[in-house]
Design an enzyme around this catalytic site. Structure first.
Site, mmCIF file in Angstrom:
data_model
loop_
_atom_site.group_PDB
_atom_site.id
_atom_site.type_symbol
_atom_site.label_atom_id
_atom_site.label_comp_id
_atom_site.label_asym_id
_atom_site.label_seq_id
_atom_site.Cartn_x
_atom_site.Cartn_y
_atom_site.Cartn_z
ATOM 1 N N GLY A 150 41.987 -20.329 34.969
ATOM 2 C CA GLY A 150 43.027 -19.614 35.675
ATOM 3 C C GLY A 150 43.310 -20.278 37.013
ATOM 4 N N CYS A 151 44.471 -19.988 37.580
ATOM 5 C CA CYS A 151 44.861 -20.640 38.832
ATOM 6 C C CYS A 151 43.993 -20.188 40.008
ATOM 7 C CB CYS A 151 46.340 -20.423 39.110
ATOM 8 S SG CYS A 151 46.897 -18.710 38.999
ATOM 9 N N TYR A 152 43.782 -18.882 40.147
ATOM 10 C CA TYR A 152 42.890 -18.418 41.216
ATOM 11 C C TYR A 152 41.468 -18.953 41.023
ATOM 12 C CZ TYR A 152 46.102 -14.928 43.315
ATOM 13 O OH TYR A 152 47.127 -14.290 43.966
ATOM 14 N N ALA A 155 41.150 -22.574 42.320
ATOM 15 C CA ALA A 155 41.092 -22.731 43.773
ATOM 16 C C ALA A 155 39.770 -22.229 44.342
ATOM 17 C CB ALA A 155 42.267 -21.997 44.412
#
Length: 348
Positions: A150-152, A155
């Site tokens: 996932g993107c979160y 990061a």
């Protein structure tokens, strides 16, 4: 002959970004592009910026259309990937940008999602620093099923994993506040994402540990630490179309100091082509990674409260989704990992 890559869900933001990257890739050939309700339309009607493939027509998403490709990128809503992947040949590289195959714990899946757990695939974060000294990429060479993070989680994991793997931060009290652009919510029409609602405003959502990326973040950080990690995660919506800025804090481990902290992050990312630890005093900005398959990271110690502060910026559609998918395809097919993936952003 170059490997042929199909993109499923090509009418969405992540699918469109995947088409952009595959089209520009020197070693890949774009094959079928498929969609649901947009099947039959020209790609250029939906993604006018994809000029080179504007006349390509979106096809229906069926196994028959996808069979024969060397790799398939699934850019589908959560819960829609498993059945389609099961209908594809075992030798086809299938890269799932949805959440269906990310979590190893079926109970964690059941607590956050409303579809049956589809099983676990190799996790597609090559740079993930693991407690035993390995990296996430070690499981990706030759893999035919890969779950894109996932993107979160991308990061947050890249911000914190080096410190947990090196033992310079404690696993018990990790706090993350992250801001995302509106494209992270997909292309579907939603009243709270209208320009009039978003412009000039920031707003939290998924507050109180209920965001679906929470168990994935904890899974990644636990693998880095070699011990259970719990996270307080608060996402926020920012008035921008793309980007994530994750600000992460954790208690510094007993006996560690600022020099040890800096050394851990520098060592973890010294040879990583898509993660850069910024010089001391420089801070990540989402604008600097726009369109790039790159994470910018900074870390400092707040001596007054005994906490490490790690900040990461990514483009949620590139390094956070489609760029990660192409990076994983490169590894799975034995291509140079950097091939076709930009590390230079667009400004202003």
């Amino acid at each position: 002959m170059s490997p042929r890559i199909a993109v499923v869900g090509a009418s969405g933001y992540a699918g469109g970004e995947a088409v952009r990257l595959v089209t520009a890739h020197p070693d890949l050939e774009l094959g079928a592009v498929t969609a649901g309700g947009n099947a039959g339309r020209r790609l250029g009607e939906i993604h006018p910026h994809l000029r080179a493939v504007a006349d390509v027509v979106l096809e229906e998403t069926t196994p028959e259309v996808l069979v024969g490709h060397d790799a398939v990128i699934l850019a589908l809503p959560h819960g829609h990937s498993a059945a389609l992947a099961a209908a594809l040949p075992d030798e086809t590289v299938v890269v799932d940008c949805g959440a269906d195959h990310r979590l190893a714990d079926a109970a964690a899946w059941d607590a956050f999602y409303d579809t049956p757990h589809a099983g676990t695939w190799p996790y597609g974060l090559p740079e993930l620093a693991l407690a035993d000294g390995a990296r996430g990429r070690d499981a990706l060479a030759g893999a035919t099923r890969i779950a894109v993070p996932g993107c979160y989680p991308t990061a947050v994991t890249l911000a914190l994993a080096p410190g947990l793997a090196a033992g310079v931060i404690a696993p018990e009290d990790v706090v993350v506040v992250a801001a995302s652009g509106t494209s992270g919510a997909g292309k579907g029409l939603k009243p709270h994402l209208l320009g009039a609602e978003v412009m000039g405003a920031m707003s939290p959502y998924g507050v109180g540990g209920v965001h679906r990326h929470t168990p994935e973040i904890e899974q990644n950080l636990t693998r880095a630490a070699g011990a259970p990690v719990t996270v307080s995660f608060t996402p926020t919506l920012a008035p921008m179309s793309r980007g994530i800025l994750a600000t992460c804090t954790a208690r510094i481990a007993p006996g560690a100091d600022a020099a040890a902290v800096r050394k851990a992050w520098a060592a973890a990312y010294a040879d990583e082509p898509f993660v850069e630890l910024l010089p001391e005093g420089a801070w990540p900005r989402t604008s600097d990674v726009l369109g790039a398959n790159l994470a910018l990271v900074q870390v400092v110690v707040d001596d007054r409260v005994g906490r490490v502060v790690a900040v990461a910026a990514i483009d949620n559609l590139t390094k956070g989704t489609a760029g990660a998918a192409v990076q994983c395809i490169n590894l799975a097919l034995g291509l140079p990992e950097r091939a076709g993936l930009p590390t230079i952003g667009v400004a202003p």
